[in-house]
Design an enzyme around this catalytic site. Structure first.
Site, PDB file in Angstrom:
ATOM      1  NE  ARG A 157       6.344   1.135  -0.826  1.00 27.75           N
ATOM      2  CZ  ARG A 157       7.201   0.637  -1.697  1.00 27.75           C
ATOM      3  NH1 ARG A 157       8.322   1.290  -1.943  1.00 27.75           N
ATOM      4  NH2 ARG A 157       6.970  -0.489  -2.325  1.00 27.75           N
ATOM      5  CG  ASP A 158      -0.799   1.997   1.129  1.00 26.99           C
ATOM      6  OD1 ASP A 158      -1.673   2.862   1.293  1.00 26.99           O
ATOM      7  OD2 ASP A 158      -0.931   1.034   0.344  1.00 26.99           O
TER       8      ASP A 158
ATOM      9  CB  VAL B 271      12.983   0.930   4.229  1.00 24.51           C
ATOM     10  CG1 VAL B 271      12.130   0.586   5.443  1.00 24.51           C
ATOM     11  CG2 VAL B 271      12.549   0.122   3.012  1.00 24.51           C
TER      12      VAL B 271
ATOM     13  CE  LYS C  69       8.393 -17.816  -1.704  1.00 31.17           C
ATOM     14  NZ  LYS C  69       7.867 -18.308  -0.412  1.00 31.17           N
TER      15      LYS C  69
ATOM     16  CB  SER D 200       0.578 -13.332   5.351  1.00 33.27           C
ATOM     17  OG  SER D 200       1.114 -14.167   4.348  1.00 33.27           O
TER      18      SER D 200
END
Length: 338
Positions: free
Chosen positions: A41-42, A68, A133, A177
């Site tokens: 979306r960027d 999404v 996580k 990352s």
């Protein structure tokens, strides 16, 4: 002939660290692919990525602005696509805690949109990215990713006649990352201060290439319903700080909202459905649509002991200060010097 020959692949969140690493891997090792579509979306990140992987040099490349959260947009993007790698997510723990609804809309609703759009458009395989996580989560990000994992695994039960396969890969912190601790410390080193959340904190560690290899393994080998977990080393946050800035001050600032001191990728409760595949562990659903006996035989799989868990604090393999320095130089910053 490669299983990817003349196939179209779409990566959601494709402008992220792993998306770019996957793109480089696919174009280098599988140039015979038909199309590689980057959906995100960027527009600025797509613009920058296109400078590195332009359609003029790589005619397989396509760039598609989309979110999404937008089901209709996904359906349009997925038409003619064979394989989907779902990497889009809100992943920053403290931002998710502050913006819970946004996190849920992206990580949960977005996952269901990817599933539905894949079922509607003839996609053959979907590999979704998870996180450590998501295992026994204590924060919203982890809870949404656990929900996402469950959705993708359960999608194999509702596909009916459709031959599509859904699987999940779960791993720890990806070295270098966006937003991870090593780039953060490398930047903070200029100030001479490396803030430590908790001196006893540990994390799993995987390189970007290790993450890529896992995704490619799942894409080629999944039967549908597996959750793959890599065997990777842990590191101590204090060793990361020492590796990057031995001369820096290291004040203890306390853990952030929703943060764990140690991470898990397999709990003792998961052990009943967990198998050792050699290079990876795999968590299987309680009921599979295929023969468990055949799966065990084909993969030479061994069931883990009852009560087994995979925790970053009790891991058998550890990075050292020296090995971390070598990895930083190899995977994050080739100009890195202590």
């Amino acid at each position: 002939m490669s299983y990817l020959s003349d196939k179209s692949i779409l990566i959601t969140g494709g402008t992220g660290s792993l998306g770019k690493a996957l793109t480089k891997h696919l174009l280098t090792h599988h140039p015979e692919i038909k199309k590689l579509i980057i959906l995100s979306r960027d527009e600025q990140k797509q613009f920058l990525m296109e400078q590195e992987f332009s359609e003029s040099v790589y005619p397989q490349m396509r760039y598609f602005i989309g979110d999404v959260r937008d089901y209709e947009r996904l359906k349009r993007a997925f038409k003619g696509v064979d394989y989907v790698i779902h990497a889009a997510a809100m992943k920053h723990v403290h931002i998710a805690e502050y913006n819970p609804e946004e996190c849920i809309r992206t990580n949960v609703d977005g996952a269901q949109n990817v599933i539905n759009a894949s079922l509607e458009t003839g996609v053959q395989r979907v590999v979704a990215l998870s996180t450590d996580k998501a295992c026994a989560p204590i924060n919203l990000y982890g809870a949404t990713k656990l929900t996402s994992d469950k959705l993708f695994i359960a999608a194999n039960n509702v596909k009916g006649w459709n031959p599509i396969r859904f699987s999940v890969v779960r791993y720890g912190n990806v070295m270098g990352s966006n937003g991870s601790v090593i780039p953060f410390f490398l930047n903070k080193k200029k100030e001479g201060v490396l803030p430590i959340t908790d001196p006893s904190m540990t994390r799993f560690n995987i390189s970007l290439q290790g993450g890529v290899d896992m995704v490619m393994h799942a894409l080629e080998n999944s039967w549908g319903g597996e959750l793959f977990v890599p065997k990777i080393p842990s590191y101590r946050i204090t060793d990361v700080a020492e590796a990057i800035g031995p001369e820096c001050q290291k004040p203890v600032i306390g853990i952030r909202p929703g943060e764990k001191v140690h991470e898990e990728m397999i709990t003792a409760s998961d052990s009943y459905n967990t198998y050792d595949l050699g290079e990876y562990f795999v968590l299987l659903p309680t009921k599979t649509r295929w023969s468990l006996e055949e799966f065990v035989q084909v993969h030479n799989a061994n069931k883990v002991p009852e009560g087994f868990n995979y925790n970053s604090a009790s891991n058998e393999e550890w990075e050292t200060v020296e090995s971390l320095r070598e990895l930083i130089k190899e995977h994050v910053d080739p100009n890195f010097e202590v």
